[in-house]
Scaffold this active site. Structure first.
Site, PDB file in Angstrom:
ATOM      1  N   HIS A 105       0.855  -1.193   0.000  1.00 42.07           N
ATOM      2  CA  HIS A 105       0.000   0.000   0.000  1.00 42.07           C
ATOM      3  C   HIS A 105       0.891   1.244   0.000  1.00 42.07           C
ATOM      4  O   HIS A 105       1.963   1.239   0.613  1.00 42.07           O
ATOM      5  CB  HIS A 105      -0.913  -0.011   1.230  1.00 42.07           C
ATOM      6  CG  HIS A 105      -1.956   1.065   1.179  1.00 42.07           C
ATOM      7  ND1 HIS A 105      -1.672   2.371   1.479  1.00 42.07           N
ATOM      8  CD2 HIS A 105      -3.259   1.028   0.811  1.00 42.07           C
ATOM      9  CE1 HIS A 105      -2.776   3.096   1.315  1.00 42.07           C
ATOM     10  NE2 HIS A 105      -3.755   2.299   0.910  1.00 42.07           N
ATOM     11  N   GLU A 175      -4.139   1.686  -7.301  1.00 45.65           N
ATOM     12  CA  GLU A 175      -4.487   2.805  -6.425  1.00 45.65           C
ATOM     13  C   GLU A 175      -3.623   4.015  -6.777  1.00 45.65           C
ATOM     14  O   GLU A 175      -2.494   4.136  -6.261  1.00 45.65           O
ATOM     15  CB  GLU A 175      -4.234   2.427  -4.962  1.00 45.65           C
ATOM     16  CG  GLU A 175      -5.177   1.378  -4.443  1.00 45.65           C
ATOM     17  CD  GLU A 175      -5.459   1.608  -2.965  1.00 45.65           C
ATOM     18  OE1 GLU A 175      -6.635   1.730  -2.602  1.00 45.65           O
ATOM     19  OE2 GLU A 175      -4.502   1.694  -2.185  1.00 45.65           O
ATOM     20  N   GLY A 181      -7.293   9.110  -0.293  1.00 44.14           N
ATOM     21  CA  GLY A 181      -7.522  10.030   0.821  1.00 44.14           C
ATOM     22  C   GLY A 181      -7.894  11.436   0.386  1.00 44.14           C
ATOM     23  O   GLY A 181      -7.863  12.364   1.180  1.00 44.14           O
TER      24      GLY A 181
HETATM   25  P1  PGA Z   1      -9.624   6.087   0.319  1.00 45.17           P
HETATM   26  O1  PGA Z   1      -8.348   5.131   0.583  1.00 45.17           O
HETATM   27  O2  PGA Z   1     -10.722   5.219  -0.233  1.00 45.17           O
HETATM   28  O3  PGA Z   1      -9.913   6.698   1.618  1.00 45.17           O
HETATM   29  O4  PGA Z   1      -9.168   7.104  -0.722  1.00 45.17           O
HETATM   30  C1  PGA Z   1      -8.072   4.059  -0.264  1.00 45.17           C
HETATM   31  C2  PGA Z   1      -6.880   3.295   0.226  1.00 45.17           C
HETATM   32  O5  PGA Z   1      -5.955   3.893   0.804  1.00 45.17           O
HETATM   33  O6  PGA Z   1      -6.810   2.065   0.078  1.00 45.17           O
END
Ligand code: PGA
Length: 262
Positions: A105, A175, A181
């Site tokens: 991540h 991602e 975020g």
């Molecule tokens: P978010 O985070 O949906 O709050 O943007 C996704 C993640 O970090 O896996």
């Protein structure tokens, strides 16, 4: 590529909730809501319809109560059994009840995870037959599409130690770091382009037949409003959901919306 009929919906709880009592209450509430939806309005909902990546210490307790979902870890270590203070290796989380693990991540990468360490984590996790969700994503985009080549290279490097017959346990989460975020997710078109690049990298590594077995997810500002569009138009098999998985009503709404037919 075969289109999966059952979407893979993964909540990433990060450092929430603050206590085990809250975590257990969340899962019990969610399961109750899903059980009721299954009998009343959505008979096609599978028995297990979500994945929840929880803090490791909660895993055995949540596994005891989660009848409608899978419980997993947000990170594992790629070191060997023995003398490494503070590390948790796949055999430990599996025996503690984890069904899957997230690796790479961007928040873990930002804390200094090297590509070498990541490759070892993924290899060890897959050798343990743990469903392994590898996250990849660009920090920024350029107009020439260089980020696509970089993402492909990242996937190839990270999976360099993995035998292709273990690909069936592999999931890749796209991602984009700029979308995590924040307020703005990737568009479904941007997502689709990356999915093609990721499949190309997987096919180059292991051949098309093995590449097809890998599920690809989208993550980054997934909401109740946009969740289903990534599955319908973004070419992904599911979602990795941060903030929206930390609220039980919102997470439930996403699960139900993604399982409803058009
Ligand atoms: P978010 O985070 O949906 O709050 O943007 C996704 C993640 O970090 O896996």
């Amino acid at each position: 590529m075969t289109k999966r009929t059952v979407p893979l919906l993964v909540g990433n709880w990060k450092t929430t909730p603050a206590t085990l009592v809250e975590a257990v209450k969340f899962v019990k509430t969610l399961d109750k809501k899903l059980a009721s939806a299954k009998t009343k309005s959505l008979k096609t909902l599978p028995k297990k319809s979500y994945y929840l990546a929880a803090p490791d210490i909660f895993i055995p307790h949540l596994q005891d109560v989660a009848t409608h979902g899978y419980i997993g870890s947000q990170n594992i270590s790629g070191v060997s059994l023995g003398q490494e203070t503070g590390e948790t290796i796949p055999s430990m989380i599996i025996s503690g009840g984890a069904d899957f693990a997230i690796i790479g991540h961007s928040e873990v990468r930002a804390r200094g995870e090297t590509s070498d360490a990541r490759a070892h984590k993924v290899a060890l996790s897959l050798q343990s037959k743990l469903t392994t969700i590898l996250c990849v994503g660009e920090h920024t985009r350029d107009n020439q599409g260089k980020y696509l080549a970089e993402l492909e290279e990242d996937v190839k490097q990270t999976l360099s130690l993995v035998k292709r017959d273990l690909f069936e346990h592999l999931v890749i989460a796209y991602e984009p770091v700029w979308a995590i975020g924040g307020k703005t997710p990737a568009s479904t078109h941007e997502c689709f382009e990356v999915v093609i690049a990721l499949r190309r990298a997987l096919a180059a590594l292991a051949g098309i037949e093995y590449a097809k077995k890998v599920h690809i997810l989208y993550g980054g500002t997934v909401t109740t409003e946009n969740a289903k569009s990534f599955i319908e138009e973004g070419g992904v098999d599911g979602l990795l959901i941060g903030r929206a998985s930390q609220d039980v009503e919102t997470f439930e709404e996403i699960i139900l919306s993604c399982h409803k037919n058009k």
